[in-house]
Scaffold this active site. Structure first.
Site, PDB file in Angstrom:
ATOM      1  N   ARG A   1      64.985  64.114   9.152  1.00 21.13           N
ATOM      2  CA  ARG A   1      64.037  64.458   8.093  1.00 21.13           C
ATOM      3  C   ARG A   1      63.352  65.751   8.516  1.00 21.13           C
ATOM      4  O   ARG A   1      63.269  66.068   9.709  1.00 21.13           O
ATOM      5  CB  ARG A   1      62.992  63.334   7.892  1.00 21.13           C
TER       6      ARG A   1
ATOM      7  N   PRO B   1      60.870  49.142  14.446  1.00 19.45           N
ATOM      8  CA  PRO B   1      62.203  48.948  13.841  1.00 19.45           C
ATOM      9  C   PRO B   1      62.861  50.255  13.394  1.00 19.45           C
ATOM     10  O   PRO B   1      62.463  50.849  12.397  1.00 19.45           O
ATOM     11  CB  PRO B   1      61.906  48.051  12.630  1.00 19.45           C
TER      12      PRO B   1
ATOM     13  N   ASN C   1      64.975  60.682  13.588  1.00 19.67           N
ATOM     14  CA  ASN C   1      63.986  59.591  13.576  1.00 19.67           C
ATOM     15  C   ASN C   1      63.745  59.046  14.978  1.00 19.67           C
ATOM     16  O   ASN C   1      62.604  58.803  15.381  1.00 19.67           O
ATOM     17  CB  ASN C   1      64.482  58.435  12.691  1.00 19.67           C
TER      18      ASN C   1
ATOM     19  N   HIS D   1      71.773  55.069   3.197  1.00 21.38           N
ATOM     20  CA  HIS D   1      70.704  55.835   3.859  1.00 21.38           C
ATOM     21  C   HIS D   1      71.091  57.314   3.936  1.00 21.38           C
ATOM     22  O   HIS D   1      72.075  57.663   4.592  1.00 21.38           O
ATOM     23  CB  HIS D   1      70.541  55.253   5.263  1.00 21.38           C
TER      24      HIS D   1
ATOM     25  N   THR E   1      56.793  53.975 -13.809  1.00 25.36           N
ATOM     26  CA  THR E   1      55.779  54.958 -13.400  1.00 25.36           C
ATOM     27  C   THR E   1      56.373  56.355 -13.283  1.00 25.36           C
ATOM     28  O   THR E   1      55.847  57.316 -13.846  1.00 25.36           O
ATOM     29  CB  THR E   1      55.127  54.535 -12.063  1.00 25.36           C
TER      30      THR E   1
ATOM     31  N   ILE F   1      49.027  61.508  -0.361  1.00 30.69           N
ATOM     32  CA  ILE F   1      48.968  62.961  -0.556  1.00 30.69           C
ATOM     33  C   ILE F   1      47.884  63.314  -1.565  1.00 30.69           C
ATOM     34  O   ILE F   1      47.126  64.281  -1.380  1.00 30.69           O
ATOM     35  CB  ILE F   1      50.336  63.528  -0.997  1.00 30.69           C
TER      36      ILE F   1
ATOM     37  N   GLU G   1      64.203  64.569  -1.936  1.00 30.67           N
ATOM     38  CA  GLU G   1      65.222  63.511  -2.062  1.00 30.67           C
ATOM     39  C   GLU G   1      66.039  63.642  -3.334  1.00 30.67           C
ATOM     40  O   GLU G   1      67.113  63.046  -3.438  1.00 30.67           O
ATOM     41  CB  GLU G   1      64.576  62.123  -1.987  1.00 30.67           C
TER      42      GLU G   1
ATOM     43  N   ALA H   1      66.465  58.804  -7.757  1.00 29.53           N
ATOM     44  CA  ALA H   1      66.996  58.974  -9.120  1.00 29.53           C
ATOM     45  C   ALA H   1      65.855  59.001 -10.131  1.00 29.53           C
ATOM     46  O   ALA H   1      65.885  59.784 -11.090  1.00 29.53           O
ATOM     47  CB  ALA H   1      67.979  57.845  -9.435  1.00 29.53           C
TER      48      ALA H   1
ATOM     49  N   THR I   1      60.227  65.775  -4.982  1.00 32.32           N
ATOM     50  CA  THR I   1      60.612  65.507  -3.596  1.00 32.32           C
ATOM     51  C   THR I   1      61.967  66.126  -3.258  1.00 32.32           C
ATOM     52  O   THR I   1      62.809  66.308  -4.151  1.00 32.32           O
ATOM     53  CB  THR I   1      60.680  63.981  -3.376  1.00 32.32           C
TER      54      THR I   1
END
Ligand code: NAD
Ligand code: DAU
Length: 338
Positions: free
Chosen positions: A214, A205, A249, A276, A99, A12, A126, A152, A124
């Site tokens: 998503r 996979p 997905n 997940h 990081t 990005i 998430e 987290a 994000t």
């Protein structure tokens, strides 16, 4: 305007730097990037000789590296630098804390010392955790409830960014975006992995039943949102970005199979990701109303364009997949120095 952009050799960040120098011709950009496995100088090879662009190799968690990037001052820092892959955070969380959390704090401290430096912290969807099938999309008021170590670490950084804004009165804004796709995405993420594996005739996979959802957004639409926040976002606020493009997905993989005309038998259901998250969806009404931002691309068009980009840039992704992009980096770095 001098903007320090961190993580600008990743997916990005490199798209954002290219967009900024195209759309804001009188701005200068310094790119502070550690060149981890996800950083690839080839992502910005076209800007190498642009006098408005400066690269600094360094770690956002190292104050001396951050100081080098900020030499001469900066009007803003846009923090894309991160460990970004959920599966890697499940294998080892420590680099994510260093990081994503410690690195973000070092940037916030450096901006505080500068005095009048706006910070845009890229987060994000998430951080909000998972939605049930009938839940409304996440808004900025949704409680943070991350699942993976990656999420987290991003949530911890968000809390710190807001704490610095409140405690020190700093000019800090957070963006939270849904899943990006588009050119230069590292082929460990779903869409580029599936496209490149399909071209190579390798298995595709799909984790578990593939019925996870998503909310996909083209990277250029996300970058336009970040630029709008940089220019017009209100200090101390959070802005969600998403493109109302919820997809299973398994349907995305099927679409890639069909666009590339490969055999459906390549699709293989494999063991699921631990814990997940089943579904993400973003309500971006605040960004739309306050910033006048809108996503420009439909998912179907964006995915077709992205498949074409990977077909036409086989050299780029083959070098990433066979590891030779690291040799390119070594030569490139030896020639340039820090
Ligand atoms: P990426 O993994 O492609 O790139 C990360 C970049 O950061 C790389 O160039 C890497 O070298 C650099 N980097 C890593 N650690 C560093 C450090 N300590 N110091 C300096 N540079 C360092 O990531 P991406 O997908 O481009 O994501 C960019 C940001 O956007 C991240 O903060 C991520 O959490 C967030 N985000 C990503 C998505 C997505 O779908 N990819 C969606 C929403 C938010
Ligand atoms: O939602 C935003 C987030 O999107 C970003 O914050 C992260 O940096 C980015 O990595 C991405 O996280 P996801 O875990 O959603 O992306 P990923 O591409 O890894 O996986 C997308 C979905 O596809 C997810 O449900 C897991 C599944 N998947 C992924 C891979 C790599 C598979 O089924 N098979 C795979 O091989």
């Amino acid at each position: 305007m001098h903007v320090v952009i961190t993580g600008g050799l990743g997916f990005i960040g490199s798209n954002f730097i290219r967009a900024v120098l195209r759309d804001r011709p009188d701005w200068r950009v310094t790119n502070l990037d550690l060149l981890t496995y996800a950083g690839n100088p080839a992502n910005l090879a076209d800007l190498e000789r642009d006098p408005r662009y400066r690269f600094v190799k360094g770690d956002i968690a190292e104050p001396a590296d951050v100081a080098r990037a900020l030499e001469g001052g900066a009007d803003a820092i846009v923090n894309f630098a991160a460990e970004s892959h959920v599966d890697r955070s499940i294998l080892s969380a420590e680099p994510f804390v260093r990081t994503n959390v410690v690195g973000t704090v070092q940037l916030l401290e450096a901006a505080r010392r500068l005095g009048s430096c706006r910070v845009i912290h890229i987060s994000t969807d998430e951080v909000y955790g998972a939605l049930g099938p009938d839940d409304p999309p996440f808004t900025e008021a949704t409680a943070v409830n991350p699942t993976s170590p990656y999420a987290a670490s991003k949530a911890a950084a968000d809390h710190l960014a807001l704490a610095f804004a409140r405690t020190h009165g700093q000019d800090i804004v957070i963006t939270r975006c849904s899943n990006n796709y588009g050119p230069y995405q590292f082929p460990e993420k779903l869409i580029p992995l599936m496209i490149t594996n399909a071209i190579e005739g390798k298995r595709l996979p799909v984790y578990g039943d593939g019925r996870q959802v998503r909310d996909w957004i083209h990277v250029e639409d996300h970058c336009a949102g970040v630029l709008a926040v940089l220019e017009r976002g209100r200090a101390g606020e959070v802005y969600n970005f998403g493109a109302r493009s919820e997809r299973y997905n398994i349907d995305i993989v099927a679409r890639i199979v069909s666009l590339l005309k490969v055999q459906r038998e390549l699709v293989e259901h494999v063991v699921d990701r631990p814990a997940h998250d089943r579904r993400y969806a973003m309500d971006a009404a605040k960004a739309e109303q306050e910033l006048g931002w809108r996503p420009a691309r439909s998912f179907e068009q964006g995915l077709a364009d992205t498949v074409r980009w990977y077909v036409e840039h086989e050299d780029w992704w083959r070098a990433v997949k066979d590891g030779s992009y690291r040799d390119f980096y070594r030569t490139w770095y030896e020639e340039r120095g820090p």
